[in-house]
Enzyme design. Structure first.
Site, PDB file in Angstrom:
ATOM      1  N   ASP A  33     -23.187-115.935  54.449  1.00  0.00           N
ATOM      2  CA  ASP A  33     -22.343-114.741  54.517  1.00  0.00           C
ATOM      3  C   ASP A  33     -21.257-114.815  53.438  1.00  0.00           C
ATOM      4  O   ASP A  33     -20.676-115.869  53.200  1.00  0.00           O
ATOM      5  CB  ASP A  33     -21.694-114.616  55.903  1.00  0.00           C
ATOM      6  CG  ASP A  33     -21.234-113.208  56.193  1.00  0.00           C
ATOM      7  OD1 ASP A  33     -21.865-112.541  57.039  1.00  0.00           O
ATOM      8  OD2 ASP A  33     -20.251-112.747  55.558  1.00  0.00           O
ATOM      9  N   LYS A  34     -21.001-113.670  52.831  1.00  0.00           N
ATOM     10  CA  LYS A  34     -20.006-113.599  51.745  1.00  0.00           C
ATOM     11  C   LYS A  34     -18.578-113.479  52.277  1.00  0.00           C
ATOM     12  O   LYS A  34     -17.615-113.611  51.527  1.00  0.00           O
ATOM     13  CB  LYS A  34     -20.343-112.377  50.881  1.00  0.00           C
ATOM     14  CG  LYS A  34     -19.538-112.213  49.614  1.00  0.00           C
ATOM     15  CD  LYS A  34     -20.032-110.968  48.858  1.00  0.00           C
ATOM     16  CE  LYS A  34     -19.156-110.634  47.674  1.00  0.00           C
ATOM     17  NZ  LYS A  34     -19.625-109.415  46.983  1.00  0.00           N
ATOM     18  N   ASP A 122     -32.186 -96.504  61.305  1.00  0.00           N
ATOM     19  CA  ASP A 122     -32.872 -95.213  61.466  1.00  0.00           C
ATOM     20  C   ASP A 122     -32.382 -94.176  60.455  1.00  0.00           C
ATOM     21  O   ASP A 122     -33.015 -93.138  60.253  1.00  0.00           O
ATOM     22  CB  ASP A 122     -32.705 -94.680  62.895  1.00  0.00           C
ATOM     23  CG  ASP A 122     -31.263 -94.514  63.352  1.00  0.00           C
ATOM     24  OD1 ASP A 122     -30.336 -94.800  62.566  1.00  0.00           O
ATOM     25  OD2 ASP A 122     -31.065 -94.093  64.513  1.00  0.00           O
ATOM     26  N   TYR A 148     -24.910 -95.028  51.527  1.00  0.00           N
ATOM     27  CA  TYR A 148     -25.326 -96.164  52.378  1.00  0.00           C
ATOM     28  C   TYR A 148     -26.799 -96.064  52.732  1.00  0.00           C
ATOM     29  O   TYR A 148     -27.579 -97.001  52.485  1.00  0.00           O
ATOM     30  CB  TYR A 148     -24.471 -96.205  53.659  1.00  0.00           C
ATOM     31  CG  TYR A 148     -25.107 -97.037  54.752  1.00  0.00           C
ATOM     32  CD1 TYR A 148     -25.230 -98.420  54.627  1.00  0.00           C
ATOM     33  CD2 TYR A 148     -25.623 -96.434  55.910  1.00  0.00           C
ATOM     34  CE1 TYR A 148     -25.852 -99.180  55.615  1.00  0.00           C
ATOM     35  CE2 TYR A 148     -26.232 -97.196  56.900  1.00  0.00           C
ATOM     36  CZ  TYR A 148     -26.353 -98.565  56.748  1.00  0.00           C
ATOM     37  OH  TYR A 148     -26.965 -99.315  57.717  1.00  0.00           O
ATOM     38  N   PHE A 188     -17.145 -96.216  64.944  1.00  0.00           N
ATOM     39  CA  PHE A 188     -16.736 -95.170  65.892  1.00  0.00           C
ATOM     40  C   PHE A 188     -16.218 -95.708  67.234  1.00  0.00           C
ATOM     41  O   PHE A 188     -15.071 -95.435  67.627  1.00  0.00           O
ATOM     42  CB  PHE A 188     -17.941 -94.251  66.123  1.00  0.00           C
ATOM     43  CG  PHE A 188     -17.711 -93.142  67.083  1.00  0.00           C
ATOM     44  CD1 PHE A 188     -16.627 -92.280  66.936  1.00  0.00           C
ATOM     45  CD2 PHE A 188     -18.582 -92.938  68.141  1.00  0.00           C
ATOM     46  CE1 PHE A 188     -16.426 -91.235  67.821  1.00  0.00           C
ATOM     47  CE2 PHE A 188     -18.394 -91.896  69.033  1.00  0.00           C
ATOM     48  CZ  PHE A 188     -17.311 -91.043  68.890  1.00  0.00           C
ATOM     49  N   PRO A 190     -15.509 -98.942  68.543  1.00  0.00           N
ATOM     50  CA  PRO A 190     -14.326 -99.821  68.574  1.00  0.00           C
ATOM     51  C   PRO A 190     -13.068 -99.160  68.009  1.00  0.00           C
ATOM     52  O   PRO A 190     -11.963 -99.467  68.464  1.00  0.00           O
ATOM     53  CB  PRO A 190     -14.736-101.024  67.720  1.00  0.00           C
ATOM     54  CG  PRO A 190     -16.044-100.709  67.123  1.00  0.00           C
ATOM     55  CD  PRO A 190     -16.635 -99.547  67.803  1.00  0.00           C
ATOM     56  N   ARG A 191     -13.247 -98.224  67.057  1.00  0.00           N
ATOM     57  CA  ARG A 191     -12.051 -97.541  66.539  1.00  0.00           C
ATOM     58  C   ARG A 191     -11.356 -96.787  67.662  1.00  0.00           C
ATOM     59  O   ARG A 191     -10.136 -96.846  67.800  1.00  0.00           O
ATOM     60  CB  ARG A 191     -12.439 -96.564  65.410  1.00  0.00           C
ATOM     61  CG  ARG A 191     -11.207 -95.891  64.823  1.00  0.00           C
ATOM     62  CD  ARG A 191     -11.484 -94.894  63.718  1.00  0.00           C
ATOM     63  NE  ARG A 191     -10.212 -94.404  63.185  1.00  0.00           N
ATOM     64  CZ  ARG A 191     -10.035 -93.233  62.611  1.00  0.00           C
ATOM     65  NH1 ARG A 191     -11.058 -92.415  62.438  1.00  0.00           N
ATOM     66  NH2 ARG A 191      -8.841 -92.858  62.188  1.00  0.00           N
ATOM     67  N   GLN A 192     -12.147 -96.080  68.481  1.00  0.00           N
ATOM     68  CA  GLN A 192     -11.516 -95.256  69.520  1.00  0.00           C
ATOM     69  C   GLN A 192     -10.932 -96.127  70.632  1.00  0.00           C
ATOM     70  O   GLN A 192      -9.841 -95.853  71.134  1.00  0.00           O
ATOM     71  CB  GLN A 192     -12.523 -94.246  70.089  1.00  0.00           C
ATOM     72  CG  GLN A 192     -13.361 -93.499  69.067  1.00  0.00           C
ATOM     73  CD  GLN A 192     -12.584 -92.952  67.872  1.00  0.00           C
ATOM     74  OE1 GLN A 192     -11.373 -92.730  67.929  1.00  0.00           O
ATOM     75  NE2 GLN A 192     -13.279 -92.729  66.764  1.00  0.00           N
TER      76      GLN A 192
END
Ligand code: NAD
Ligand code: TDX
Length: 332
Positions: A33-34, A122, A148, A188, A190-192
């Site tokens: 992982d970077k 998807d 993306y 979405f 976790p932000r809320q």
């Protein structure tokens, strides 16, 4: 004991997979992982030292990748730039990591004859109308909308071409929207949740009619392990758990779970090119490989996720103010 090389294993879904694989198999796991803004060492804390190793590095670094792939039985490739909103403001890192990074890995896997599993989304299929009775299947034509998703589509096509032209021992999975622990606060759900904890009203893009097909990250992990164990080389498998909800419903559920009035959210500027609806038909994976999701109750899974963010403020707090400052500049 199988040796797994997990790229992007310090990110949201990769770290969930690492925990899942260590708990449910006797494999040894090496994470590459970077540690971009999205990688978090705390997501990998406390893992057994005799079965886990961590390498900090870039999947575009061919020499590093070659040595690690040579020593692995299976590469599970999660590393990516993953956030649509970021891709709309600065697409370049998405081309580097998602396209060149994948190319670098499959070149090494082809050279060493290493089994390769490519993690995708998807979103490569574009979007559906709200009233479309069809869902995405493995034969839906590619039609990505954002920088993306177009780079993810490009990476899938590279893997398919390496299978056909060079006999790469690869499988691909395209999964729907994941939720669960260790997800970055830019996303979405976790932000809320963290907004409500901080006394900020949740932010809904547009009218909130857009539909996402939610799956718990643990179910994504069990599906990936199933494909690694039983999948047919060269095949694509769609992963989904029949979890369609529109964004407004999800915000209302979060508010209810956190003891707030159901209308205590703000509508903000919509995402340009915002995909309307994703929906996955995962019957091939269920029928051919016998996989079934375990987290069928989305409301319970969401309640558990709210609890995880309440209990793990140390994990997300360092990223919160910078993330919200970025959204503020965008009017979101
Ligand atoms: P994330 O952004 O949380 O994690 C990405 C990880 O990759 C981070 O740890 C980051 O440091 C690492 N990384 C980035 N660039 C790198 C590089 N050049 N070299 C090495 N490591 C690098 O992403 P996520 O949400 O966990 O997504 C993981 C994968 O699953 C991605 O391939 C994504 O396209 C796919 N996916 C995600 C979802 C979803 O709902 N989040 C759904 C379907 C598929
Ligand atoms: O604050 C917000 N308000 C809002 O309404 C945010 C951050 C998002 N949204 C909307 C946009 C989407 O319709 O919520 C939905 C989900 O948004 P994201 O969490 O950004 O996910 P999405 O764009 O659907 O993509 C996710 O699932 C597919 C992952 O980030 C991708 O990596 C994966 O490929």
């Amino acid at each position: 004991m199988q040796k797994l090389l997990v790229t992007g294993g310090a990110g949201f879904i990769g770290s969930n997979f690492v925990h899942y694989a260590l708990d449910n198999t006797d494999a040894h796991v090496t994470v590459l992982d970077k540690f971009t803004y999205a990688g978090n060492r705390r997501s990998l804390a406390g893992l057994p030292e005799d079965r886990f190793a961590l390498v900090e590095g870039d999947i575009c670094d061919a020499a590093l990748v070659d040595g690690l792939v040579a020593n692995a039985d299976v590469v599970v490739h999660y590393a990516a730039e993953s956030h649509n909103d970021n891709s709309l403001h600065d697409p370049r890192p998405f081309l580097d990591t998602n396209i060149i990074g994948t190319y670098t890995l499959i070149e090494a896997a082809r050279k060493h004859g290493t089994r390769f599993h490519h993690i995708s989304t998807d979103e490569v299929y574009g979007d559906l109308e709200l009233d479309d009775p069809e869902r995405f299947t493995e034969s839906t034509p590619y039609n990505p909308s954002s920088p993306y998703s177009s780079t993810k589509a490009g990476s899938d096509l590279l893997v398919r071409a390496w299978v056909r032209s060079f006999g790469l021992q690869a499988t691909i999975s395209n999964c729907s929207n994941n939720y669960g622990p260790y997800q970055h606060v830019e996303k979405f759900i976790p932000r809320q949740i963290t907004n409500v904890i901080d006394g900020i009203r949740p932010k809904l893009y547009g009218a909130g009619e857009n539909v996402r097909d939610w799956i718990h990250a643990n179910d994504h992990s069990s599906a990936v392990l199933t494909i690694i164990e039983k999948g047919e080389i060269g095949q694509t498998y769609l992963i989904g758990a029949d979890g369609e909800r529109n964004n407004k419903e999800v915000v209302e559920l979060i508010l209810k779970e956190m003891g707030q009035p159901s209308d205590a959210y703000d509508q903000v500027i919509d995402r340009p090119g915002h995909d309307l609806r994703y929906a996955i038909d995962s019957s091939r994976l269920r029928r051919e490989l016998g996989w079934t999701p375990r987290f069928s109750d989305f409301e319970q899974g969401l309640a558990d996720t709210v609890k995880w963010y309440r209990d793990n403020e140390d994990w997300w707090r360092p990223q919160k103010s910078e993330t919200e400052a970025k959204y503020k500049v965008q009017g979101q």
